[in-house]
Scaffold this motif. Sequence first.
Motif, PDB file in Angstrom:
ATOM      1  N   ARG A  72      35.534 -28.597  20.130  1.00  0.00           N
ATOM      2  CA  ARG A  72      36.467 -27.501  19.849  1.00  0.00           C
ATOM      3  C   ARG A  72      35.694 -26.391  19.150  1.00  0.00           C
ATOM      4  O   ARG A  72      34.622 -26.621  18.573  1.00  0.00           O
ATOM      5  N   ASP A  74      37.214 -24.136  16.924  1.00  0.00           N
ATOM      6  CA  ASP A  74      37.768 -23.735  15.632  1.00  0.00           C
ATOM      7  C   ASP A  74      37.200 -24.618  14.531  1.00  0.00           C
ATOM      8  O   ASP A  74      36.724 -25.712  14.776  1.00  0.00           O
ATOM      9  N   GLY A  75      37.273 -24.138  13.311  1.00  0.00           N
ATOM     10  CA  GLY A  75      36.816 -24.919  12.169  1.00  0.00           C
ATOM     11  C   GLY A  75      35.313 -24.973  12.010  1.00  0.00           C
ATOM     12  O   GLY A  75      34.785 -25.834  11.300  1.00  0.00           O
TER      13      GLY A  75
END
Length: 493
Positions: A72, A74-75
């Motif tokens: 992913r 994000d983060g």
Amino acid sequence: MKIEIIERPELKAAVLRIPRDGKWVREAWKEISVLLEGNPAVTDREHGYVFVPEWQWATEVTTLWVGMTVDRLDGLPAGVETITIPPKRFAKLIVQGDHSQMEAAYGSLAQWFRDSSYDRDISEGSFSYEKNPLQPVNPFDIPADVIDHFDYEIYAPLHAEGKTSLLPPAYPEIIGVEVRRGSAGRRLVGLEMDVNQKEINPAVAIPHFWQEVMPRLSETKDRKKPYATIGLYLYEPPFGPGQNFRYLAGVEIMPDSKEPIPEGMVERTIPDHDSVVITYRGKASGFGRVWDYFHGYWMPRQADYDAIDDYEYELHDHRFVGADDEASVFELHFPVRKRIRDARLTEKIVVDEKGGHALQDLRGEHIRMVSFQGAKLYGMDMRDTQLKHVNFVHASLEHIYFAGVHVRSIQMGGTLFEDIRRPDAAESRLEGEPGTKGWVNVEPVVFRDSDLSTAVFENCDLSDVNITGCKLEGLRIDGIPIAELLDLYRKTS
């Protein structure tokens, strides 16, 4: 070097952008390792990735991205960029060795793109990447001017259109096609069988034959690594679908092996021609699709190579996991030669009825005083041609269709006749155009008023030969003087 065509799913990566420099690559790896330490988005901590912007090859590659794969985007920490590569087909090459071997690998990949039926995707936003294992040695820990051994995978993107369409949806089991450089003659040892396709089904007979061969392969010595089994198909003219062939099932041995050949086995040598190597994934029962693809799809869509019809071979290595396993991978090697631009003697064209080929039309022409020394004449329609005052010294005639030919006033010192065959038919069929499909001439071959003294006949079929009015002094068959034998016959009869 082996190049494999593979499909890769979508790849996401967290990366740092750097100038193209080995020192910066190592600094960026150290930084990204700290930034992503413990981050749950990272999917692969066993490899480090270097991404190359393919679109910069048009001028000069000046930028690289170094990082790890993630699931992913994000983060992620501040300062980290992201790359997303959609599902794509790549040419995969493994680099192993020192600097010279690494450079040879890149040269091999570049040559492969020049020779193969694929375009490299150098469009804006397209990335290739290098996948570096971090164990047992992390290459990013070794300075760029010190490292002397490399072990990583290259993934070069293939263009989704154009030449890449030579792997069409109609052939999903074909997972790779490449033109591979020939190597010095490869020595094979194994058992052979004749395959008459009018009597047996090769798809059934060959697997059964392998069951007989496999227990005996342990008898072979000096097998070449990496181990693989090879099935060699040997053909004789006239070539075409459904023809009979000889099949050797065996293994490759070292080129300098002096070990004796096991009893009942034979040795063959694969010539050093280049080959179109087609990689197939699936059950053995569908392997015939490879021939359909090569002859019906690949060959008509390229103009750089001519097929060599005498042989081809299949190779099974560690990727073969069973004849009935969908995951099994086979290779079939079709020998080819680089097509040479033909010299044109005329702009007139005629279509050959037998093969449908476009031929230069010299029918009825008179050609005098020509030197063809060293020339290669291929695909010639010589029906009803007259050759007079021709110097054939050291010439080679191969795959020649002689029927109804009149050869007169010939000097043949040192000439070798080898593998001469009569047509496989009981009677002549002379209707239709001579030399085309279905036309057969099995009339006797006649030697008349000829000097065949000192000739040697070895392993020839002379059944039903009729010798009349010939000088026989010194003629021997299997050491028996024929003149004395005939004299004795006449006296006793």
